[in-house]
Design an enzyme around this catalytic site. Structure first.
Site, PDB file in Angstrom:
ATOM      1  N   GLU A 202      53.386  33.681  44.373  1.00 28.23           N
ATOM      2  CA  GLU A 202      54.751  34.200  44.188  1.00 28.23           C
ATOM      3  C   GLU A 202      55.553  34.365  45.480  1.00 28.23           C
ATOM      4  OE1 GLU A 202      54.698  37.824  41.983  1.00 28.23           O
ATOM      5  OE2 GLU A 202      53.895  36.896  40.180  1.00 28.23           O
ATOM      6  N   GLU A 390      48.812  34.291  35.975  1.00 29.27           N
ATOM      7  CA  GLU A 390      48.800  35.748  35.819  1.00 29.27           C
ATOM      8  C   GLU A 390      49.640  36.128  34.616  1.00 29.27           C
ATOM      9  OE1 GLU A 390      50.101  38.226  39.075  1.00 29.27           O
ATOM     10  OE2 GLU A 390      48.925  37.081  40.528  1.00 29.27           O
TER      11      GLU A 390
HETATM   12  C1  GAL Z   1      52.169  40.006  40.415  1.00 25.94           C
HETATM   13  C2  GAL Z   1      51.293  39.933  41.650  1.00 25.94           C
HETATM   14  C3  GAL Z   1      49.947  40.591  41.471  1.00 25.94           C
HETATM   15  C4  GAL Z   1      50.025  41.881  40.686  1.00 25.94           C
HETATM   16  C5  GAL Z   1      50.862  41.712  39.432  1.00 25.94           C
HETATM   17  C6  GAL Z   1      51.006  42.977  38.578  1.00 25.94           C
HETATM   18  O1  GAL Z   1      53.496  39.771  40.720  1.00 25.94           O
HETATM   19  O2  GAL Z   1      51.081  38.591  41.990  1.00 25.94           O
HETATM   20  O3  GAL Z   1      49.360  40.747  42.726  1.00 25.94           O
HETATM   21  O4  GAL Z   1      50.434  42.921  41.474  1.00 25.94           O
HETATM   22  O5  GAL Z   1      52.158  41.261  39.796  1.00 25.94           O
HETATM   23  O6  GAL Z   1      52.187  43.647  38.765  1.00 25.94           O
END
Ligand code: GAL
Length: 479
Positions: A202, A390
């Site tokens: 990201e 994710e």
């Molecule tokens: C994403 C990030 C993760 C984690 C997740 C939950 O943006 O890549 O490291 O924090 O959010 O909020």
């Protein structure tokens, strides 16, 4: 200030302002088996995993020769973190990796996505190698293999070595050389065994929060920092892809992007134009250069100022033909026309004002958004494969007699997965889903309160407890 404020509010307002400024229970609990789908519906090639990141889980921040990262410095000195938490211990994955990877295997996951801490390998970011750090990742990889789990490695998940930041970090063009050296080393070192690589996690988040708004490490602010760091991150992303491909035979080369569907409030005509600018900053800015489309000036003309940091050949250098892109979706953004801030002329209507379901971090729970974002990104020419690298949710988990009955989280997964399946059936090339996260962990500026894991962590004792949602995956994924 919460992280969501970057992606939901501050990204929008401040850019405008700135331009004008274990324990594994052996028996599975039997759930309601009425899944809206089965594993088979996704096909045999579809991969199922869980993700984490070095700073959020490893702990051992100064052990065995590891150098300080910007997150060590930021959490120790700046005290900008909820409850003054830090990642010094986190889940102590440094000691617990064998147990945690065994737990992942017990949930029938195919893949474990983790990141390498740059300053564990190169304590000062360059030149000198820390062999104990190098060895640690060999052990993590070997444990994955032993457990029948495929390691997927992210090279950069936000923990830049502090000494590189002392020279400007992502705002210094020399980062391209430092990053090249680091990627070259890791891919030569681990590339015989690990074939699946993500260059970055990201960039919109680490650049926006860390170099524009100052809410994340290294705590820098301002539009010039933002533009420089954006350009260098985009170049490094493509350079990283080329190095992986050069060093590793049969590599599967990817990188990950945060993404959110952006919609006009009440679908009013006035708001439609305004949210296009938000969409450009949130969804288009970091992916389009790699696809050879350049920066998306059409959606946000002020971005043109990024050309001040161009050198000859950069447009070409920004392109890289990734084998897959990782998409990471947590919420939707609803926006409307506004008289402030300048240049953006739009603002978000927060979930709290729209009477919609939310998680513990006030992210709107909007499963259809997963379908929408897959359709949006699937439309780009040149996207061969999409992995949801994710997706997940934080709720107030209560542990009662060693059990966590997180029904809401199970419902979340059912709803989001159903939308992924819908997009897949309509031809979007989505071929994997990684839960954020395997275990509860350090949630950046929010500290330890938001719990995203399939496995509950008692941070005092470091004991692990599989949540009901973990058992739900275990059962759904069994062959
Ligand atoms: C994403 C990030 C993760 C984690 C997740 C939950 O943006 O890549 O490291 O924090 O959010 O909020």
């Amino acid at each position: 200030m919460k992280r969501r404020d970057w992606l939901k509010i501050s990204a929008i307002t401040s850019i405008g302002l700135a331009f004008a400024k274990n324990t594994l229970a052996k028996t599975a609990i039997h759930y309601n088996r009425k899944y809206p789908f089965s594993k088979k519906d996704f096909g045999n090639e579809f991969i199922w995993g869980a993700a984490c990141a070095a700073y959020q889980v490893e702990g051992a921040w100064n052990v065995d020769g590891k150098g300080a990262s910007i997150w060590d410095t930021f959490t120790h000195k700046k005290r900008k973190i909820h409850n003054h938490d830090n990642g010094d211990q986190a889940c102590d994955f440094y000691q617990n990796y064998k147990n945690d990877i065994a737990l992942a295997a017990s949930l029938n996951l195919d893949v474990f996505r983790f990141s390498i801490s740059w300053s564990r390998i190169f304590p000062t970011g360059k030149n000198t190698i820390n062999t104990k750090g190098v060895q640690f990742y060999h052990q993590v990889i070997a444990t994955c293999k032993k457990q029948g789990i495929e390691p997927w490695i992210t090279l950069y998940h936000w923990d830049l070595p502090q000494e590189l930041q002392d020279e400007g970090g992502w705002t210094n063009r020399k980062i391209l050389h430092w990053f090249e050296e680091y990627v070259d080393f890791c891919t030569k070192e681990y590339g015989d065994v690990v074939k699946n690589w993500m260059v970055m996690n990201e960039p919109a988040a680490f650049v926006g929060l860390g170099y524009m708004l100052g809410y994340h490490a290294p705590g820098k602010k301002g539009p010039f920092n933002f533009l420089k760091a954006t350009h260098h991150a985009c170049l490094a992303m493509a350079d990283g892809g080329r190095i992986i491909r050069k060093n590793i035979k049969d590599a599967n080369v990817g990188t990950t992007f945060s993404c959110s569907p952006v919609e006009p409030y009440k679908n009013k005509t006035n708001n439609r134009k305004a949210v296009q600018r938000i969409d450009t900053l949130i969804n288009r800015l970091y992916i389009e250069p790699s696809l050879g489309l350049g920066y998306p000036y059409d959606g946000f003309p002020a971005l043109r100022r990024i050309e001040n940091y161009f050198e000859e050949g950069d447009l070409e250098r920004l392109k890289f033909d990734f084998d897959f892109i990782g998409l990471q979706n947590y919420f939707r953004i609803v926006g409307k026309k506004a008289i402030w801030p300048p240049l953006v002329w739009a603002k978000e209507v927060p979930a709290s004002k729209r009477n919609v379901p939310k998680n513990e971090m006030d992210f709107e729970i909007y499963p259809e958004g997963m379908y929408e974002i897959l359709k949006q990104f699937g439309q780009y020419d040149g996207i061969k494969n999409i992995i949801i690298t994710e997706n997940g949710v934080c709720f107030k988990d209560e542990i009662v007699n060693g059990k966590i009955h997180d029904e809401e989280r199970i419902q979340f997964f059912k709803d989001y997965l159903q939308n992924i399946l819908k997009a897949k059936k309509e031809g979007v090339p989505v071929n994997g889903y990684f839960v954020w996260s395997l275990t509860d962990n350090f949630e950046w500026s929010e500290g330890y309160e938001p719990r995203f894991g399939l496995i509950y962590v008692d941070f005092e004792t470091q004991k692990r407890y599989v949540k009901d949602s973990g058992y739900w995956f275990q059962e759904m994924l069994q062959d």
